[in-house]
Write a protein that holds these residues in place. Structure first.
Motif, short mmCIF file in Angstrom:
data_model
loop_
_atom_site.label_atom_id
_atom_site.label_comp_id
_atom_site.label_asym_id
_atom_site.label_seq_id
_atom_site.Cartn_x
_atom_site.Cartn_y
_atom_site.Cartn_z
N ALA A 130 0.05 -1.40 0.05
CA ALA A 130 -0.24 0.08 0.36
C ALA A 130 1.32 1.14 0.00
N ASN A 131 2.15 1.25 0.69
CA ASN A 131 3.27 2.59 0.10
C ASN A 131 3.88 2.93 -1.05
N ALA A 132 3.00 2.07 -1.91
CA ALA A 132 3.48 2.12 -3.59
C ALA A 132 3.01 3.52 -3.80
N ARG A 133 3.43 4.23 -4.66
CA ARG A 133 3.03 5.23 -5.42
C ARG A 133 3.21 5.57 -7.04
N ILE A 134 2.58 6.42 -7.25
CA ILE A 134 2.80 6.58 -8.80
C ILE A 134 3.30 7.03 -9.24
N GLY A 135 4.15 6.93 -10.14
CA GLY A 135 4.88 7.87 -10.57
C GLY A 135 5.46 7.83 -12.17
N LEU A 136 6.15 9.30 -11.89
CA LEU A 136 6.05 10.04 -13.69
C LEU A 136 7.98 9.88 -13.74
N VAL A 137 7.95 9.61 -14.55
CA VAL A 137 9.74 9.51 -15.35
C VAL A 137 10.36 9.57 -17.16
N SER A 138 10.99 10.33 -16.49
CA SER A 138 11.73 11.09 -18.64
C SER A 138 12.54 11.22 -18.49
N MET A 139 13.33 9.92 -18.76
CA MET A 139 15.23 9.79 -18.36
C MET A 139 16.12 9.28 -19.04
N GLY A 140 16.44 8.59 -19.27
CA GLY A 140 17.97 7.49 -20.16
C GLY A 140 18.91 8.68 -21.31
N GLY A 141 18.52 9.71 -20.87
CA GLY A 141 19.92 10.63 -21.24
C GLY A 141 18.90 12.30 -21.87
N PRO A 142 19.63 12.95 -21.95
CA PRO A 142 19.41 14.59 -22.25
C PRO A 142 19.17 14.75 -24.38
N ASP A 143 17.87 15.45 -23.61
CA ASP A 143 17.54 16.59 -25.62
C ASP A 143 16.64 16.17 -26.15
N PHE A 144 15.60 15.13 -25.39
CA PHE A 144 14.23 14.91 -25.38
C PHE A 144 13.43 15.43 -24.51
N THR A 145 12.03 15.42 -25.06
CA THR A 145 11.18 16.26 -23.84
C THR A 145 9.89 15.06 -24.59
N ALA A 146 9.75 14.93 -23.11
CA ALA A 146 8.07 14.11 -23.12
C ALA A 146 7.21 15.55 -22.68
N ARG A 147 5.20 14.81 -23.04
CA ARG A 147 4.81 15.52 -22.65
C ARG A 147 3.48 15.21 -22.04
N PHE A 148 2.83 14.64 -21.18
CA PHE A 148 2.12 14.46 -20.32
C PHE A 148 0.99 14.84 -20.24
N ASP A 149 -0.70 14.39 -20.98
CA ASP A 149 -1.29 15.11 -20.95
C ASP A 149 -2.41 15.33 -19.53
N TYR A 150 -2.40 14.00 -19.33
CA TYR A 150 -3.04 13.03 -18.04
C TYR A 150 -2.08 12.14 -17.38
N VAL A 151 -2.95 12.30 -16.29
CA VAL A 151 -3.07 10.81 -15.18
C VAL A 151 -4.15 10.90 -14.44
N ARG A 152 -4.83 9.44 -15.25
CA ARG A 152 -6.08 9.11 -14.41
C ARG A 152 -6.32 8.06 -13.80
N VAL A 153 -6.75 7.27 -12.70
CA VAL A 153 -6.67 6.81 -12.14
C VAL A 153 -8.35 5.90 -11.64
N TYR A 154 -8.44 4.95 -11.92
CA TYR A 154 -9.71 4.22 -11.21
C TYR A 154 -9.30 3.65 -10.90
N ASN A 155 -11.54 2.48 -10.69
CA ASN A 155 -10.73 1.37 -9.76
C ASN A 155 -10.99 0.91 -10.66
N VAL A 156 -10.87 -0.81 -10.88
CA VAL A 156 -10.93 -1.81 -12.00
C VAL A 156 -11.91 -2.28 -11.74
N LYS A 157 -12.46 -2.88 -12.57
CA LYS A 157 -13.55 -3.60 -12.65
C LYS A 157 -13.24 -5.14 -13.79
N GLU A 158 -14.09 -6.19 -13.51
CA GLU A 158 -13.34 -6.96 -14.39
C GLU A 158 -14.28 -7.90 -15.04
N LYS A 159 -14.35 -7.70 -16.49
CA LYS A 159 -15.47 -7.68 -17.63
C LYS A 159 -15.14 -9.02 -18.98
#
Length: 627
Positions: free
Chosen positions: A595-624
């Motif tokens: 339960a101590n885990a956290r949602i994380g975002l990363v942008s890494m591995g080397g320089p010179d580029f850019t990531a753009r995150f539009d959103y982070v959406r979290v849902y409960n799970v339904k199985e069907k």
């Protein structure tokens, strides 16, 4: 390729794998041919005309030598001569088991083991294809990835020679009137050592993993290749002993695929190919992907229409980890039983028993068997459930039999109610208070701009002992949940080498315990990597393992990780989408992030580029059940 497979994080020098072969191959005498009677249940099932049942792994009885505990790169063929009711199983060069050693205590590396069965379940080891390497093969080379075809009234055994006297790997062939030999080698390569199609002109291509088919016009084709150089196809002569370099076409990307197997069905040629590391013990992410073509020489496109040779590499997931004990399922072969049901045989690793002997040594890769279903023209294993670890209806091995297998129904974790308190549309001018940086970046490296989070790729990483990347984190909800992000990374549309620039989603316990789903640049490809790191681990065990998913995208890509629980374990299942609507499910890693885990975002591995995150959406799970 057997045992020298780079993960997406490994840097092997081009053509520089010869020194590693000492752990894979050795000189040994061939064992005596063993001829054992089958199990009583096998004989009873055959008499009563029913297939019976099985449970993975396949059992291969070697009499006084024990059992055959590892059967990598398996190939199955049916006896073709009149009166032959047997099926035959061939495995790559390996010891039979942990006790298969010479007088000095060194492993006996058997040069392609053979077994037979009348029910496809209970197998009897009948010896090795070769007692010594052919003269044109380097004396300590591996002989890997057997492929057996029946042509012109003879059996043809194609194999990989990992090194040759003239230098470089090649495909060889031996022939026999019998599926168990004696095998007579042709005396030279069917596919010669060669340079890679692109890259270092002084390097040697990995000429591995042959597969042979005959098309509807009677033309023979041979497929081969691996990570360094990619997968190619060329025409094979009518006598099966020569191939034509002038007809060669490249059909699957370098740095992505190996272990090709082509299966013909309903006017299509289906190319099955395996990706990532075959041999990383309990963190092996080896997986099987598929594309199809109307022509035997391609192009092969996946279900989304993406070419398996594209920079943003195509490939529809067909077989990967599903959360049970089997990891790294791959290097498969597809065949049809006596009732017309299609099956796949492949190797995998038991994550609770991954090594033949000491930790970190030879991986134990037994042969597994499972049925294939076809959904809208695309293959899936057990209706999407993947590798089985329960009692299964056996194939129909003999005429008149019919397997009791029926396609199971599978429940899939899908987003339920949006949990707004754990989500963010990035519409403000500052991050909301739920976000916390682990190792904050420079102020100019990340900001909210026009409804997106801009996050420059850092010259930093989150891998093994390299833990200097910034991670933007927020809490996870209690219980099961599903996290979805939309992002883009301005990686070049072609070219090499921007290793290992990446951006995406992490379920983060700490720097040594996480699962990670990112779009990444891997040599001259762009791929979706789904990785797991854990620590501390026992000596000899790996900390990091990875697999890959369906095709990445040059513009926006949508990523999901669903966290569910089963039998007291946390399961993390990744999915991707190229349009935000149609999703392709990939692999499942198990982990204990709690339960101590956290949602994380990363942008890494080397320089010179850019990531753009539009959103982070979290849902409960339904199985069907999927439609």
């Amino acid at each position: 390729m057997k045992g020298i497979v780079p993960t997406l994080r490994r840097r092997l020098p081009a053509g520089g794998f010869a020194a590693l072969l000492t752990v894979l191959v050795g000189c040994q005498q061939a064992p005596p041919t063993v001829n054992l009677s089958g199990a009583s249940t096998e004989a009873q099932n055959v008499r009563e005309g029913r297939p019976g049942t099985y449970r993975n792994k396949l059992t291969i009885n070697a009499g006084p030598l024990g059992t055959v505990d590892t059967c990598a790169d398996p190939d199955i063929v049916r006896g073709q001569q009149p009166g032959d009711r047997q099926w035959y199983l061939y495995c790559t060069t390996d010891p039979l088991n942990a006790g298969d050693r010479d007088a000095n205590g060194n492993f006996n590396f058997r040069l392609i083991t053979m077994a037979k069965s009348t029910d496809l379940v209970n197998w009897t080891y009948v010896g090795d294809a070769f007692s010594q390497r052919p003269s044109w093969v380097w004396p300590d080379a591996g002989m890997w990835a057997p492929e057996v075809a029946y042509l012109n009234g003879k059996y043809f055994l194609y194999y990989t020679a990992s090194d040759t006297v003239r230098g470089g790997s090649a495909i060889g062939v031996a022939t026999s009137d019998s599926p168990t030999g004696p095998w007579v080698d042709s005396g030279g390569p069917v596919v010669e050592p060669q340079r890679p199609p692109v890259g270092d002109p002084n390097a040697r291509r990995w000429v591995f993993d042959a597969d042979v088919i005959q098309d509807t016009s009677g033309q023979n084709w041979i497929y081969y290749g691996s990570y360094f150089g990619g997968v190619a196809v060329r025409k094979l002569s009518a006598d099966g002993l020569r191939s034509d370099p002038a007809t060669q076409k490249e059909i699957a990307s370098a740095n992505r695929y190996e272990g090709s197997n082509v299966f013909q069905k309903d006017g299509w040629y289906y190319l099955f190919a395996s990706a990532t590391d075959c041999c990383r013990g309990p963190l092996t992410g080896y997986s099987v992907f598929v594309g199809r073509s109307r022509s035997p020489d391609g192009p092969f496109l996946d279900r989304d229409g993406v070419d398996l040779s594209a920079t943003y590499v195509g490939g529809t997931p067909m077989l990967s980890m599903n959360g049970n004990r089997w990891v790294g399922p791959g290097h498969n072969a597809v065949f049809t039983d006596a009732s017309g049901q299609d099956w796949t045989v492949y190797h995998a690793i038991d994550r609770f028993d991954p090594y033949l002997a000491q930790p970190g040594g030879l991986n134990k890769r037994p042969a597994l068997l499972d049925p294939i279903d076809w959904e809208s023209g695309w293959p899936t294993v057990r209706g999407g459930l993947g590798a089985s670890d329960e009692v299964m209806p056996a194939p129909a091995a003999q005429p008149g039999q019919r397997s009791a297998y029926r396609t199971p129904k599978e429940k899939v974790a899908q987003p339920g109610k949006l949990l707004a308190a754990f989500s963010d549309e990035f519409n403000g001018t500052t991050l909301d208070g739920a976000w916390t940086w682990i190792r904050p970046p420079a102020p100019s490296a990340a900001s909210l701009e026009g409804g997106v989070l801009r996050f420059d790729t850092q010259n930093a990483d989150l891998f093994g002992d390299i833990n200097n990347a910034s991670v933007l984190t927020r809490p996870v909800p209690q219980g099961d949940y599903l996290v979805e992000v939309k992002l883009s990374v301005n990686l070049p549309g072609s070219g090499c080498c921007f290793n290992f620039r990446q951006a995406g989603l992490v379920i983060y316990g700490n720097d040594d315990n996480f699962v990670k789903l990112t779009q990444a640049s891997i040599w001259d490809t762009r791929q979706i990597e789904f990785a797991k790191e854990q620590g501390p681990v026992a000596p000899g065990f790996p900390r990091y393992g990875n697999t890959v998913l369906s095709a990445a995208a040059p513009d926006a890509i949508w990523l999901r990780i669903a966290r569910t629980t089963e039998n007291g374990e946390e399961l993390y299942t990744a999915s991707t989408s190229r349009n935000g609507t149609t999703w392709t499910r990939g692999s499942t890693w198990t982990h204990q992030l709690d339960a101590n885990a956290r949602i994380g975002l990363v942008s890494m591995g080397g320089p010179d580029f850019t990531a753009r995150f539009d959103y982070v959406r979290v849902y409960n799970v339904k199985e069907k059940f999927p439609k």
